[in-house]
Design an enzyme around this catalytic site. Structure first.
Site, short mmCIF file in Angstrom:
data_model
loop_
_atom_site.label_atom_id
_atom_site.label_comp_id
_atom_site.label_asym_id
_atom_site.label_seq_id
_atom_site.Cartn_x
_atom_site.Cartn_y
_atom_site.Cartn_z
N ASP A 3 -1.00 37.85 -14.29
CA ASP A 3 -2.09 37.18 -13.60
C ASP A 3 -3.41 37.70 -14.11
O ASP A 3 -3.57 38.90 -14.32
CB ASP A 3 -1.96 37.45 -12.09
CG ASP A 3 -2.19 36.18 -11.30
OD1 ASP A 3 -2.14 35.08 -11.89
OD2 ASP A 3 -2.39 36.29 -10.08
N LYS A 41 4.70 40.24 -5.35
CA LYS A 41 3.27 40.24 -5.68
C LYS A 41 2.61 41.49 -5.11
O LYS A 41 3.22 42.24 -4.34
CB LYS A 41 2.60 39.00 -5.07
CG LYS A 41 3.24 37.68 -5.44
CD LYS A 41 2.42 36.52 -4.92
CE LYS A 41 3.17 35.21 -5.14
NZ LYS A 41 2.37 34.04 -4.77
N GLU A 64 4.93 39.74 -10.29
CA GLU A 64 3.61 39.29 -10.73
C GLU A 64 2.72 40.50 -10.95
O GLU A 64 2.59 41.33 -10.06
CB GLU A 64 3.03 38.36 -9.65
CG GLU A 64 1.80 37.58 -10.10
CD GLU A 64 1.33 36.66 -9.01
OE1 GLU A 64 1.93 35.58 -8.82
OE2 GLU A 64 0.37 37.01 -8.30
N LYS A 84 2.35 25.34 -4.56
CA LYS A 84 1.09 24.76 -4.06
C LYS A 84 1.19 23.23 -4.04
O LYS A 84 0.50 22.53 -4.80
CB LYS A 84 -0.07 25.24 -4.92
CG LYS A 84 -0.25 26.76 -4.87
CD LYS A 84 -1.40 27.26 -5.71
CE LYS A 84 -1.52 28.79 -5.57
NZ LYS A 84 -2.62 29.35 -6.40
N ARG A 116 0.83 -1.22 0.00
CA ARG A 116 0.00 0.00 0.00
C ARG A 116 0.87 1.27 0.00
O ARG A 116 0.59 2.23 -0.71
CB ARG A 116 -0.96 -0.04 1.21
CG ARG A 116 -1.88 1.12 1.41
CD ARG A 116 -2.82 1.53 0.26
NE ARG A 116 -3.24 0.54 -0.65
CZ ARG A 116 -3.28 0.73 -1.99
NH1 ARG A 116 -2.90 1.90 -2.51
NH2 ARG A 116 -3.66 -0.22 -2.79
#
Lengths: 282, 282, 282, 282, 282, 282
Positions: A219, A170, A198, A138, A103
């Site tokens: 963005d 940012k 950004e 992330k 597993r």
């Protein structure tokens, strides 16, 4: 060491934690109760869906930590495109050991191949362009090194490994000072390091052009904006990326001239690739 | 301690690892270069998609480990259904600290809320029946305790925490002896523990009925088989579950009388729920 | 820091491991299912047998790690003689937290008080003599620092903490060279450190007298031999101990003039002292 | 992997901690000063008292971590009844390595064999009945997995590994709600898991019968009460255990029909079994 | 195990931390991009300055942890005087592995050989006297065991390993009680252990003589004072050391009769010995 | 968080290890024997040599881990130039706690201030030029993050934190392919990251100019070569550094136009700055 592999000591630590989780204090109740201690088996690790393989060394490590005498024979390496139903590896050794490690090995293999597979889908979506698919920070806690290796196995590229290896300015950082001052301060404090900016608006892009960061990340913009940005050869640095892109929209941005397309989903939302282990025992 | 929370020391260790990954050796280059050391800020943790909340204590722990003086004020608790655009919490403290902890906190919150949200969709799919959605051991390495807590937050139930807390006899175990002997040996070795049997065929189900395990898990069967199994009140124990079920097929099994429906996807393939942090600084 | 306490960081690590063992991945199933999250309780930690108290700071740490808001009010300190039925401490806080920490706290308290209590019985057995009871390296893995602190709480003294803080020459070391050469080499290699010699025979004792170790440990000898040894004021160093002694035989050796009596049993065979926690909830 | 062994990674961690304790920062002063670096030796691990063997793999691990070239040849396995004076194993390798690992290996072997031996005495006391001896959570911090394996080696059975694998409702939990409601809530929160109830009074037993837990644990009762409980076939579930039992009283309960007899002493108060290592060097 | 080596498990942990620091999450970007995965190489570890070698086993461990198939062949052992330009070892194996381990291995080797080399300079400065050079607790965090082993390799001796292995009474301790009472209390609390006293003034030395500590450490005194101290054969114990000594002043103290000369600089201020690795690849 | 501080969790781990080393299993023998448990003291942390301060938060953490009630009041911050004899901080709390933490706190403070001070001397040596002093990966195992923070405190800049954050091509890498191909492959594998090239010869510099790395590091060259390199504005990227430089030679390179001067010595050979703690007790 393969290019598609995390540092071995990180891999060992991840596997150790996974085995600790899965063995608890009493170990595998079922195997010890039912499977004879001296039984030997041969397992077949097989894909149940097509995809891109990743995580083979982590899976190998899982078997090794449980029982170093279990032998694995891989027929494919990380980064390989695998078809549904193909045998990826043969596992041979004590049946109890194989069942105990199964597993943990599969959880790693399925998740990391899932990351590689989703990455590869994005890479395919932009094939023929000069853009590159890039990951983000992330990632799932404790798995970043392995996930970033899987992104590479899927044909993607790694953006920052952490807050510590490049500057990325940012909106949140710009409350205190102008973009120009921010870039200047970053260059002064961390000379010789990459400085990226950004931008959420076209005004910011215009301002960014004047301060020459190494990369402008756009963005919430359309491919038109990307293309527009490219008409300013004077200065956006070596490249320009785009955030929040989907499998459907990626190609538009790539064709408009984006150098990088950052995709958080390849690490935070990749479904597991279905890979199983079938055991034959003697 | 909330029912929907993993043991605190596990949570602390997961957060510690995530912060170690994200801070590297130099820490947050961008904040230290650009944000004044004494700047204070207020952040708003906000949903960008509807779902079910999970992971609030892990996210809190991330801010606490970075800077114990950062204050979090949650407006919702784990297990709460959250709408798109809702503010979940206010974060207040040193801007640098908030920026440093942000990604780690969000990575945990987005993943665990993703798990809870997908679980809740399965739970909704069978609403009104007596069946329960149950997780599996197909969890991401190092995150099992947190993911199983998120499954509970989503309205699901936890199956085995590890190989160590219950016996589950599968095909692989039955090469050496009959199902009857396997159950007998398991009961002899681990008396007083739950013994479950996974059946792939109707013949196995028939045999299982005669050995009275605590639960029969039906694999690769249709709702008809489940219903059929229910016509044998003499023996399948307190319940019977079904593996490999999708959001579409779940209800059929539940209506046919399955007590448990095991879903690996809720932990291994849950897409992140989009939650962000917007910072206002003074 | 009390003299009867192990270094705090060791204590914290021991408690962390014990809690990890006891909480598993799902935490306390019973409390979370049955006890309301906001219920408060008051517990009474009470002796069920007379003895000597040890381990209070470790027990406190167990409650602290589970929930820092639980308040402990100890009525006795480590090293105190406690009577059957006496209340040792009041615990107040969230009922769930008290129940979760209870077993870990008691396991520490009962074992360490058991060590202190058995030590105290040996100390009493030789009361009025100049001998001292001393522990050994026969401790339970991972608990040496806490057990050695408990020996102190019981009125005993610590012999070596590890192989690393003093030289102790035994038969096994003397295959390669004479006792004289062994002591010389030890003094040459580790000047300024204590050098002790363990003797099994009177001939060895006679030889030891000529090389002046800091201490001669007599093994398998009678009090007569100990007394005899004392008639050689010329040289056995500041003291001489005796191994393999029981509660019954200790006094004879002490009266014969032994300076130290080493007792392995106080750490490896001390029965737990029965201490419990009674909870009242509101 | 033997049934009588803890998960290997737990064993490795316990041995690592024990060696860290015993080697300090300077290592073994005595060996490095006196024993030639190239000296080889053969050791004999020998019982000094009869008992039941446990902990062989942990002892082996101690030698392995110190020096992987030390060879161990065990003549007996965990769970074997060993007579006084029998040689259990031969150890061969560098004398320094054997001396360095000796105490750690023996501390583990003596404690775990002590646990197995005391367990076996309880098992013998009830031989011929249907009752089983079962351990508790009253284990020494950090050693639970190894102690529970030693209980199995002694012929006993493991009760809960932690708070996390089964529900056990005690008096302390019943302040907030009735026994019936408690069992209902536990079944609802943790369906498919074992639910046990501990009863202190006959009234509680009567109530327990009506709610059908999987097991009723009788506390502070006489064999007569146990027998009485058996006259209610309608309901006490698959078994019934008894707490606080001694070697003398165990048989009475077993003959009265108790299915399980829980004994905390086998882990918290087992005296070490005396096992030593005699070294011959060349 | 060599006398000049730290306990292996400490060494392993130090190497693991160093590799974790140096590999980050992505590993060695340069090697994986440029060096073929199957390239083999032979490296030569060579001194660039003369000195005393230390840390060979730690360096070996660095290569082993990166890739157990890399072979090291050392031509010198710890404690050996090495000349500028000499080859110390040959390293053979995968080029990538050698490059990845190189810096970690060299950082250890250069620092520890630096410690051994500076120690040896002090030892040479007092050659022919009866004094010995001794280290202090002024070591670099996490490296004490390795640095103390390097001091031994340089011909020095180890003073206390920690606060836990001997008593050392300094001015700071004497606010509460007289020197006589301090020594008495120390002997009473920790009988059988070394008790040392540090004296700053001649009055303290005079007082110390009357209480017979095992060692008097003279602080801030001239060789004349040391010689004077030696005229009191009645009692300063086995020796007397001197703190705060330099390479220039050491011999004066040694000739005046100091038994030990403590030098903090050998661990806290030793410059690295320049050792490099030259790689030949095929 | 100060710019001159390592990530807090790294700092905490370093301090924890240092205290574990220094407290052993028995703790501070001297304090517990001699200093009353309730004695309070005030300590003065004072410089004994002029230099640049670093490590204040690590020192604070040492006191905090020993006893959170000890109060530190710093009069200077990291990066401050401190004069001989100045009081840096006041420490107030339990005397035992201050004595236990003292050595660990000072070891950190003295080493890190030593690094900052040596860095500052290099920075001064090139004052008025455009060059910057930069550290290397030649750090002490386990201390890299803290040492790199101390370099910043001393006015220096950090080069790579690990093998994982930038590409640096050296001679060893060029056996397999040309410099051009190496740079191309590095840019292809790790797009968007810094690529540096180290050149030993003027021919390599000439070749490097044609492939435009982000930085050329000149090894073993004279200031004349550096100046020469600057006459090629077409291509050496944003800067060029120089290795193997001393305090005496640094200015020559800086004036010749070097952008960065890498100095290994600031981390691997910085002598400790002498800082002490004087205690006053009441």
């Amino acid at each position: 060491m393969s290019d598609f592999r995390a540092p071995p000591s990180v891999e060992q630590a991840v596997v150790r934690r996974a085995l600790d989780e899965d063995l608890g204090l009493l170990g595998d109740l079922t195997s010890t109760a039912i499977v004879p201690a001296d039984a030997q088996g041969v397992g077949s690790i097989t894909t149940r869906k097509a995809g891109v393989l990743a995580g083979t060394s982590a899976a190998t490590e899982a078997f090794r930590q449980v029982d170093a005498r279990v032998a694995l024979d891989w027929h494919a390496t990380d980064g390989t495109r695998i078809t549904e139903g193909a045998e990826l590896a043969k596992v041979e050794g004590a049946t109890r050991s194989i069942l105990v490690a199964e597993r943990t090995a599969l959880n790693l293999l399925c998740h990391l191949s899932g990351v590689a597979t989703l990455t590869a889908r994005y890479v395919e979506a932009i094939v023929g362009t000069n853009a590159r698919i890039r990951d983000t920070r992330k990632t799932l806690p404790g798995l970043r090194a392995l996930e970033k290796a899987a992104v590479r196995a899927g044909g993607g590229f790694n953006h920052r490994e952490s807050l510590s290896d490049a500057v990325l300015i940012k909106d949140n950082h710009l409350t205190y000072l102008s973009l120009r001052d921010a870039v200047d301060q970053a260059r002064a404090r961390w000379p010789g390091r990459v400085v990226e900016v950004e931008c959420d608006t076209l005004d910011q892009v215009a301002e960014a052009k004047t301060v020459a960061p190494d990369l402008v990340l756009l963005d919430n913009m359309t491919p038109v904006h990307v293309a527009d940005r490219r008409r300013h050869p004077c200065g956006l640095g070596p490249g320009g990326g785009v955030g929040g892109v989907t499998l459907d929209s990626a190609r538009g941005y790539a064709e408009a001239g984006a150098d990088f397309i950052s995709v958080g989903a390849v690490t935070h939302s990749a479904p597991a690739l279905d890979i199983g282990l079938d055991l034959k025992v003697y």
